[in-house]
Design an enzyme around this catalytic site. Structure first.
Site, PDB file in Angstrom:
ATOM      1  N   LYS A 180       0.916  -1.003  -0.004  1.00 18.56           N
ATOM      2  CA  LYS A 180      -0.261   0.134   0.030  1.00 18.56           C
ATOM      3  C   LYS A 180       0.699   1.347   0.093  1.00 18.56           C
ATOM      4  CE  LYS A 180      -2.431  -1.125   3.787  1.00 18.56           C
ATOM      5  NZ  LYS A 180      -3.553  -1.149   4.822  1.00 18.56           N
ATOM      6  N   ASP A 206      -0.448   5.297  10.689  1.00 18.36           N
ATOM      7  CA  ASP A 206      -1.159   4.332  10.050  1.00 18.36           C
ATOM      8  C   ASP A 206      -1.858   3.608  11.331  1.00 18.36           C
ATOM      9  OD1 ASP A 206      -1.909   2.661   7.973  1.00 18.36           O
ATOM     10  OD2 ASP A 206      -0.048   1.308   8.224  1.00 18.36           O
ATOM     11  N   LYS A 249      -3.903   7.355   7.642  1.00 18.07           N
ATOM     12  CA  LYS A 249      -4.868   6.248   7.393  1.00 18.07           C
ATOM     13  C   LYS A 249      -6.308   6.643   8.270  1.00 18.07           C
ATOM     14  CE  LYS A 249      -4.889   2.243   9.340  1.00 18.07           C
ATOM     15  NZ  LYS A 249      -4.235   0.848   9.052  1.00 18.07           N
TER      16      LYS A 249
HETATM   17  C1  LIG Z   1      -1.847  -1.236  11.047  1.00 18.38           C
HETATM   18  S1  LIG Z   1      -0.671  -1.247  12.144  1.00 18.38           S
HETATM   19  C2  LIG Z   1       0.691  -0.155  11.285  1.00 18.38           C
HETATM   20  C3  LIG Z   1       1.333  -0.978  10.104  1.00 18.38           C
HETATM   21  C4  LIG Z   1       2.515  -0.050   9.577  1.00 18.38           C
HETATM   22  N1  LIG Z   1       2.403   1.101   8.920  1.00 18.38           N
HETATM   23  C5  LIG Z   1       3.463  -1.229   8.645  1.00 18.38           C
HETATM   24  O1  LIG Z   1       3.607  -0.627   7.660  1.00 18.38           O
HETATM   25  O2  LIG Z   1       4.133  -2.119   9.000  1.00 18.38           O
HETATM   26  C6  LIG Z   1      -1.302  -0.347  13.185  1.00 18.38           C
HETATM   27  C7  LIG Z   1      -0.176  -0.049  14.442  1.00 18.38           C
HETATM   28  O3  LIG Z   1      -0.838   0.982  15.241  1.00 18.38           O
HETATM   29  C8  LIG Z   1      -0.126   0.771  16.341  1.00 18.38           C
HETATM   30  N2  LIG Z   1      -1.171   1.501  17.395  1.00 18.38           N
HETATM   31  C9  LIG Z   1      -2.338   1.457  17.700  1.00 18.38           C
HETATM   32  N3  LIG Z   1      -2.792   2.586  18.608  1.00 18.38           N
HETATM   33  C10 LIG Z   1      -1.568   3.148  18.967  1.00 18.38           C
HETATM   34  C11 LIG Z   1      -1.515   4.165  19.591  1.00 18.38           C
HETATM   35  N4  LIG Z   1      -2.117   4.594  20.772  1.00 18.38           N
HETATM   36  N5  LIG Z   1      -0.013   4.612  20.013  1.00 18.38           N
HETATM   37  C12 LIG Z   1       0.814   4.129  19.166  1.00 18.38           C
HETATM   38  N6  LIG Z   1       0.614   2.817  18.304  1.00 18.38           N
HETATM   39  C13 LIG Z   1      -0.697   2.501  18.217  1.00 18.38           C
HETATM   40  C14 LIG Z   1      -0.648  -0.700  16.574  1.00 18.38           C
HETATM   41  O4  LIG Z   1      -0.017  -1.323  17.575  1.00 18.38           O
HETATM   42  C15 LIG Z   1      -0.127  -1.225  15.178  1.00 18.38           C
HETATM   43  O5  LIG Z   1       1.226  -1.737  15.292  1.00 18.38           O
END
Ligand SMILES: C[S@@+](CC[C@H](N)C(=O)[O-])C[C@H]1O[C@@H](n2cnc3c(N)ncnc32)[C@H](O)[C@@H]1O
Length: 511
Positions: A132, A252, A292
């Site tokens: 993506k 993201d 995102k």
């Molecule tokens: C869809 S994944 C990201 C994928 C990443 N962009 C990649 O390319 O591999 C979403 C991430 O957001 C993190 N996340 C969710 N809530 C968060 C928060 N409050 N603070 C930091 N990270 C967070 C999750 O742990 C997860 O690792």
């Protein structure tokens, strides 16, 4: 569209597959003979809407005195889209999630892209997120020209585990002529996968990159990595202060909303506000922001999109071909930031109110402040993506009833075409392992690598209705029900997490 043979050869010469050239030539012939296939493939890569600012300067940053003071009111036309989308999605509630995923994986036109990129390009942490983000890079070229001309590029990646945006950017930089010699620095934040406060359903199990690049990851003074904590925002600014300028921020962030899918947008609103506030604080003038989001129907999203339009020269809402067409995910790609000066008073207010409830209480802006000309465009953007998603779900439901052999063959053919078109369109070429970020990758046995599912999270089983029913059972009954559903991989994932569950001190700062 059809690529000359020499270029195909250049692209596949990295892993020396002459055979592939022949196969691609065959593919090109097929494409040439089926214009409707070409149109369908092209359509998948053009799912984008761009806001057009009125020339009279009507879209301007609102007075901070009106911000976060009033209740937001729902927009009835947008709420009608929400109701109609949820009604379509509700038809999936009785579907067994595993059987349904198997079906939609097959009907996903971009379903062969990851495997194709993995074998043709030797991509590091090659996941759907990798594909993506490479698509976003190839479509919008969000690396500011000024940074590239100066030969220095600095990027910050929020909510980034397992880190595929970073490895995709590395691949892009190392294989593109204009960026190859660029001096690139990056920093990233994410929920700390090794911190015991972070529940299994919130973190990602795949730590191939994180384990090898820990000093580049910011987890904040409490080591949780939670970007929604106010002091972390200010600490993050210090963490990246060695960067002369910040040229791009990606965010993201998401978490599991599958138990209340109808309210996904509202549940993640505060996270999106925090990510956007962080970007506005960190970015230098001319910088880019990739965020995102999901559906954009709630007042909180209307305000956020309006704010971004006031702060950046160009705002695009993009659905990558490699994002599953049946879900609501879109990427808001903002280019050419005006800089902090213009937004500083409002930004101060956002920072003062920063936290996990930033979008839950008072509205960022009252309805009266949002110009009609913006709302009209925003409604068009929402209607466009609503139609795409509803069409996909409806098609999937129809095909779920049964597919003929011809239909199956056609899907297979389109999936091949899309995968090859992706390689050509975005000029994905081979990157030797010596140019990966984690060159000295520890053998997989040393890392707690699993299928990319959040650590310890149970694999979703049964239908939505069945899972709902399970929640209403007594604890003991529910536990027994769940245990029979746990597969070996999930149990191993939980065990890995227990073993790796030591809190790590932040190597980079003395928090
Ligand atoms: C869809 S994944 C990201 C994928 C990443 N962009 C990649 O390319 O591999 C979403 C991430 O957001 C993190 N996340 C969710 N809530 C968060 C928060 N409050 N603070 C930091 N990270 C967070 C999750 O742990 C997860 O690792």
């Amino acid at each position: 569209m059809l690529v000359p043979l020499q270029q195909v050869w250049r692209m596949s010469s990295g892993n020396g597959t002459r055979r592939k050239v022949g196969k691609l030539q065959h593919f090109n012939n097929m494409m040439a003979s089926a214009p409707e296939t070409l149109t369908e493939v092209q359509g998948l890569f053009s799912k984008v809407r761009t806001y057009v600012k009125p020339s009279n300067g009507e879209w301007s940053i609102p007075d901070p005195n009106v911000a976060l003071r009033h209740q937001g009111e729902e927009h009835c036309r947008l709420q009608a889209l929400k109701v109609s989308l949820n009604a379509v999605k509700n038809q999936l509630s009785d579907k067994n999630v595993q059987v349904w995923h198997q079906h939609t994986n097959f009907t996903n036109r971009a379903g062969k892209v990851i495997a194709t990129v993995r074998s043709a390009a030797n991509a590091e942490v090659c996941t759907q997120a990798w594909c993506k983000f490479y698509e976003i890079l190839g479509t919008f070229n969000p690396l500011p020209g000024e940074a590239l001309q100066s030969g220095e590029l600095n990027t910050v990646h929020l909510c980034e585990a397992p880190g595929a945006f970073i490895t995709a950017l590395n691949h892009y930089i190392k294989t593109s002529e204009s960026t190859r010699y660029c001096d690139w620095s990056w920093a990233a934040n994410t929920l700390n996968p090794y911190h015991e406060a972070n529940g299994g359903s919130t973190t990602i199990a795949d730590d191939r990159l994180i384990a090898n690049t820990l000093p580049w990851w910011f987890f904040g003074s409490d080591n949780t990595g939670n970007i929604m904590i106010q002091k972390h925002l200010l600490e993050l600014q210090v963490f990246v202060s060695n960067m002369r300028r910040v040229d791009m921020v990606t965010a993201d962030g998401s978490f599991d909303c599958q138990e209340n899918p109808d309210e996904q947008e509202a549940l993640v609103a505060s996270l999106h506000y925090c990510e956007a506030t962080a970007a506005l604080l960190l970015l230098s003038p001319g910088g880019s922001f990739v965020l995102k989001m999901f559906t954009l129907y709630e007042h909180s999203s209307v305000c956020l999109l309006y704010l971004l339009n006031c702060c950046f020269h160009s705002v695009n809402v993009f659905k990558p071909a490699t994002s599953k067409a049946g879900n609501s995910e879109v990427y808001v790609v903002c280019l050419n930031y005006d800089g902090k000066e213009a937004v500083r008073p409002l930004l101060s207010k956002l920072i003062r109110n920063y936290g996990p409830h930033l979008a839950d209480r008072e509205a960022l802006f009252p309805n009266a402040i949002i110009p009609e000309s913006f709302l009209k465009q925003h409604e068009e953007v929402c209607s466009y993506f609503h139609r795409l998603q509803v069409d996909t779900i409806t098609e999937n439901l129809r095909l779920f009833e049964g597919m003929s052999t011809e239909q199956r063959q056609r899907f297979d053919h389109i999936r091949d075409c899309v995968a090859h078109d992706y390689l050509q369109r975005f000029e994905v070429s081979f990157l030797p392992r010596s140019r990966w970020i984690s060159r000295n990758t520890v053998s997989p046995a040393c890392c707690s690598v699993s299928a990319g599912r959040p650590l310890g999270q149970k694999k979703q089983t049964g239908s939505f209705n069945e899972r709902r029913e399970l929640q209403t059972l007594s604890w003991r009954e529910a536990r027994e029900g769940l245990l029979c559903h746990l597969d070996t991989e999930t149990l191993h994932g939980r065990w890995d997490r227990l073993l790796a569950g030591r809190p790590l001190s932040n190597v980079r700062g003395s928090w």
